[in-house]
Write a protein that holds these residues in place. Structure first.
Motif, mmCIF file in Angstrom:
data_model
loop_
_atom_site.group_PDB
_atom_site.id
_atom_site.type_symbol
_atom_site.label_atom_id
_atom_site.label_comp_id
_atom_site.label_asym_id
_atom_site.label_seq_id
_atom_site.Cartn_x
_atom_site.Cartn_y
_atom_site.Cartn_z
ATOM 1 N N THR A 33 -4.955 -8.299 10.402
ATOM 2 C CA THR A 33 -5.423 -7.027 9.845
ATOM 3 C C THR A 33 -5.024 -5.851 10.732
ATOM 4 O O THR A 33 -4.528 -4.832 10.246
ATOM 5 C CB THR A 33 -6.955 -7.068 9.685
ATOM 6 O OG1 THR A 33 -7.287 -8.156 8.815
ATOM 7 C CG2 THR A 33 -7.493 -5.763 9.123
ATOM 8 N N LYS B 96 0.833 -1.200 0.000
ATOM 9 C CA LYS B 96 0.000 0.000 0.000
ATOM 10 C C LYS B 96 0.876 1.261 0.000
ATOM 11 O O LYS B 96 2.108 1.176 0.182
ATOM 12 C CB LYS B 96 -0.930 -0.051 1.218
ATOM 13 C CG LYS B 96 -1.920 -1.242 1.173
ATOM 14 C CD LYS B 96 -2.782 -1.316 2.435
ATOM 15 C CE LYS B 96 -3.722 -2.507 2.399
ATOM 16 N NZ LYS B 96 -4.537 -2.618 3.646
ATOM 17 N N PHE C 246 -15.300 2.595 7.688
ATOM 18 C CA PHE C 246 -13.946 3.007 7.313
ATOM 19 C C PHE C 246 -13.702 2.979 5.802
ATOM 20 O O PHE C 246 -12.615 3.356 5.347
ATOM 21 C CB PHE C 246 -12.906 2.141 8.029
ATOM 22 C CG PHE C 246 -13.061 0.655 7.788
ATOM 23 C CD1 PHE C 246 -12.597 0.057 6.635
ATOM 24 C CD2 PHE C 246 -13.689 -0.146 8.732
ATOM 25 C CE1 PHE C 246 -12.740 -1.306 6.409
ATOM 26 C CE2 PHE C 246 -13.836 -1.522 8.521
ATOM 27 C CZ PHE C 246 -13.364 -2.101 7.350
ATOM 28 N N ARG D 61 3.177 -6.798 9.030
ATOM 29 C CA ARG D 61 2.434 -5.797 9.823
ATOM 30 C C ARG D 61 2.937 -5.742 11.261
ATOM 31 O O ARG D 61 3.026 -4.670 11.858
ATOM 32 C CB ARG D 61 0.936 -6.109 9.776
ATOM 33 C CG ARG D 61 0.291 -5.788 8.419
ATOM 34 C CD ARG D 61 -1.081 -6.412 8.299
ATOM 35 N NE ARG D 61 -1.815 -6.008 7.097
ATOM 36 C CZ ARG D 61 -2.913 -6.609 6.672
ATOM 37 N NH1 ARG D 61 -3.419 -7.644 7.338
ATOM 38 N NH2 ARG D 61 -3.532 -6.176 5.583
ATOM 39 N N LEU E 130 -16.348 -4.353 1.295
ATOM 40 C CA LEU E 130 -16.329 -3.561 2.532
ATOM 41 C C LEU E 130 -17.079 -2.240 2.383
ATOM 42 O O LEU E 130 -16.996 -1.374 3.258
ATOM 43 C CB LEU E 130 -14.882 -3.286 2.951
ATOM 44 C CG LEU E 130 -14.036 -4.533 3.229
ATOM 45 C CD1 LEU E 130 -12.569 -4.162 3.409
ATOM 46 C CD2 LEU E 130 -14.556 -5.269 4.463
ATOM 47 N N ASN F 218 -1.813 -0.270 7.442
ATOM 48 C CA ASN F 218 -1.231 -1.586 7.722
ATOM 49 C C ASN F 218 -0.398 -2.145 6.577
ATOM 50 O O ASN F 218 -0.185 -3.348 6.480
ATOM 51 C CB ASN F 218 -2.312 -2.559 8.205
ATOM 52 C CG ASN F 218 -3.365 -2.834 7.155
ATOM 53 O OD1 ASN F 218 -3.276 -2.325 6.032
ATOM 54 N ND2 ASN F 218 -4.353 -3.644 7.495
ATOM 55 N N VAL G 6 -4.303 0.016 12.170
ATOM 56 C CA VAL G 6 -5.100 -0.752 11.190
ATOM 57 C C VAL G 6 -5.355 0.065 9.926
ATOM 58 O O VAL G 6 -5.499 -0.484 8.832
ATOM 59 C CB VAL G 6 -6.421 -1.264 11.825
ATOM 60 C CG1 VAL G 6 -7.382 -0.122 12.118
ATOM 61 C CG2 VAL G 6 -7.089 -2.305 10.944
ATOM 62 N N GLY G 7 -5.386 1.364 10.081
ATOM 63 C CA GLY G 7 -5.619 2.237 8.925
ATOM 64 C C GLY G 7 -4.382 2.488 8.079
ATOM 65 O O GLY G 7 -4.452 3.122 7.027
ATOM 66 N N ARG H 153 -1.014 -14.736 3.788
ATOM 67 C CA ARG H 153 -1.713 -14.086 4.907
ATOM 68 C C ARG H 153 -0.892 -14.177 6.194
ATOM 69 O O ARG H 153 -0.907 -13.254 7.017
ATOM 70 C CB ARG H 153 -3.092 -14.734 5.133
ATOM 71 C CG ARG H 153 -4.076 -14.564 3.982
ATOM 72 C CD ARG H 153 -4.637 -13.171 3.889
ATOM 73 N NE ARG H 153 -5.460 -12.795 5.020
ATOM 74 C CZ ARG H 153 -6.162 -11.661 5.080
ATOM 75 N NH1 ARG H 153 -6.137 -10.792 4.069
ATOM 76 N NH2 ARG H 153 -6.869 -11.374 6.136
ATOM 77 N N TYR I 225 -12.068 -3.173 -2.960
ATOM 78 C CA TYR I 225 -12.617 -3.287 -1.601
ATOM 79 C C TYR I 225 -14.147 -3.287 -1.587
ATOM 80 O O TYR I 225 -14.747 -2.942 -0.559
ATOM 81 C CB TYR I 225 -12.074 -2.148 -0.735
ATOM 82 C CG TYR I 225 -10.638 -2.363 -0.273
ATOM 83 C CD1 TYR I 225 -10.281 -3.491 0.480
ATOM 84 C CD2 TYR I 225 -9.637 -1.439 -0.573
ATOM 85 C CE1 TYR I 225 -8.977 -3.685 0.914
ATOM 86 C CE2 TYR I 225 -8.319 -1.628 -0.135
ATOM 87 C CZ TYR I 225 -8.006 -2.756 0.608
ATOM 88 O OH TYR I 225 -6.710 -2.956 1.044
HETATM 89 P P1 DAT Z 1 -7.157 -7.500 5.401
HETATM 90 O O1 DAT Z 1 -6.450 -6.367 4.734
HETATM 91 O O2 DAT Z 1 -6.340 -8.076 6.527
HETATM 92 O O3 DAT Z 1 -7.640 -8.547 4.440
HETATM 93 P P2 DAT Z 1 -9.934 -6.638 5.593
HETATM 94 O O4 DAT Z 1 -10.121 -7.272 4.251
HETATM 95 O O5 DAT Z 1 -10.891 -7.023 6.671
HETATM 96 O O6 DAT Z 1 -8.443 -6.896 6.144
HETATM 97 O O7 DAT Z 1 -9.983 -5.051 5.473
HETATM 98 C C1 DAT Z 1 -9.325 -4.423 4.402
HETATM 99 C C2 DAT Z 1 -8.600 -3.222 4.918
HETATM 100 O O8 DAT Z 1 -9.519 -2.301 5.482
HETATM 101 C C3 DAT Z 1 -7.608 -3.505 6.037
HETATM 102 O O9 DAT Z 1 -6.355 -3.946 5.564
HETATM 103 C C4 DAT Z 1 -7.516 -2.186 6.710
HETATM 104 C C5 DAT Z 1 -8.920 -1.627 6.575
HETATM 105 N N1 DAT Z 1 -9.680 -1.892 7.789
HETATM 106 C C6 DAT Z 1 -10.220 -3.074 8.172
HETATM 107 N N2 DAT Z 1 -10.839 -2.980 9.343
HETATM 108 C C7 DAT Z 1 -10.683 -1.691 9.725
HETATM 109 C C8 DAT Z 1 -11.088 -0.930 10.861
HETATM 110 N N3 DAT Z 1 -11.790 -1.494 11.847
HETATM 111 N N4 DAT Z 1 -10.737 0.375 10.905
HETATM 112 C C9 DAT Z 1 -10.036 0.953 9.924
HETATM 113 N N5 DAT Z 1 -9.624 0.295 8.813
HETATM 114 C C10 DAT Z 1 -9.938 -1.001 8.732
#
Ligand code: DAT
Ligand code: MG
Length: 152
Positions: free
Chosen positions: A94, A11, A59, A105, A54, A115, A112-113, A88, A51
C-alpha cells in the motif's frame, strides 16, 4: 484457488501519468485474461462505496477526493489462477515506500496518497467491487488463445 476474478483500477495519477499501457501489460503478459475494462470518472457515491470499509479513517475524505478528481480511472476485471493474491503482488505494498521495486507501486510511486493502482484484497472484496463497478453484461466470457498453456 482455481480461476478467479479480481477488480483492478488504475487511479487518476496513473492515467494522468500515462502509465495505463505499462500497467495493463503486466497483467496481460503474466497470462491473466481481461474480462472487462472501461475508463470513467467515478461519482463521489461510487468512490465512497468502493472505500466504505475505510470511512472512519482520517485519510478517507482525501482519498475520495483523489479518486473523484475529474481525471478518469481505468476500471478492469482480470481473471486467472490466483489472480487476487498475485494481483496484489503485481501492485505492491500500500505504501510505495514499502513496495518491492519490481511492483507497480515500487517502480512508479513514492507516496501512499498517490499509489497509482487498486487491486482487490480478497475473494469477498473482489466480488463486491466487481459488482459495484460493472454490470454483469459488461463482463466477457471468452478463452484467450494461450489460455490452456497459461492455466494448465
Ligand atoms: P490498498 O490500496 O493497498 O488495498 P488500503 O485498502 O488499506 O490499501 O487503503 C486504500 C487506499 O487508501 C490506499 O491505496 C491508499 C489510501 N491509504 C491507505 N492508508 C493510507 C494512509 N495511511 N495515508 C494516506 N492514504 C492512505
Ligand atoms: Mg484495499
Amino acid at each position: 484457488t482455481a480461476s478467479e476474478r479480481s477488480f483492478v483500477m488504475i487511479k487518476p495519477d496513473g492515467v494522468s501519468r500515462q502509465l495505463v499501457g505499462k500497467i495493463i501489460s503486466r497483467f496481460e503478459e503474466r497470462g491473466y485474461k481481461l474480462v472487462a475494462v472501461k475508463s470513467l470518472t467515478p461519482s463521489e457515491a461510487l468512490a465512497k462505496e468502493h472505500y466504505s470499509d475505510l470511512s472512519a479513517r482520517p485519510f478517507y475524505p482525501g482519498l475520495v477526493k483523489y479518486i473523484t478528481s475529474g481525471t478518469p480511472v481505468v476500471a478492469m476485471v482480470w481473471e486467472g489462477k490466483d489472480v487476487i493474491k498475485q494481483g496484489r503482488r503485481i501492485v505492491g505494498a500500500t505504501n510505495p515506500q514499502d513496495a518491492d521495486p519490481g511492483s507497480v507501486r515500487g517502480q512508479y510511486a513514492v507516496s501512499v496518497g498517490r499509489n497509482l493502482i487498486h487491486a482487490s484484497d480478497a475473494f469477498d472484496s473482489a466480488t463486491k467491487e466487481i459488482g459495484l463497478w460493472f454490470a454483469p453484461e459488461e463482463l466477457s466470457d471468452y478463452e484467450p488463445i494461450a489460455w490452456p498453456w497459461v492455466m494448465a
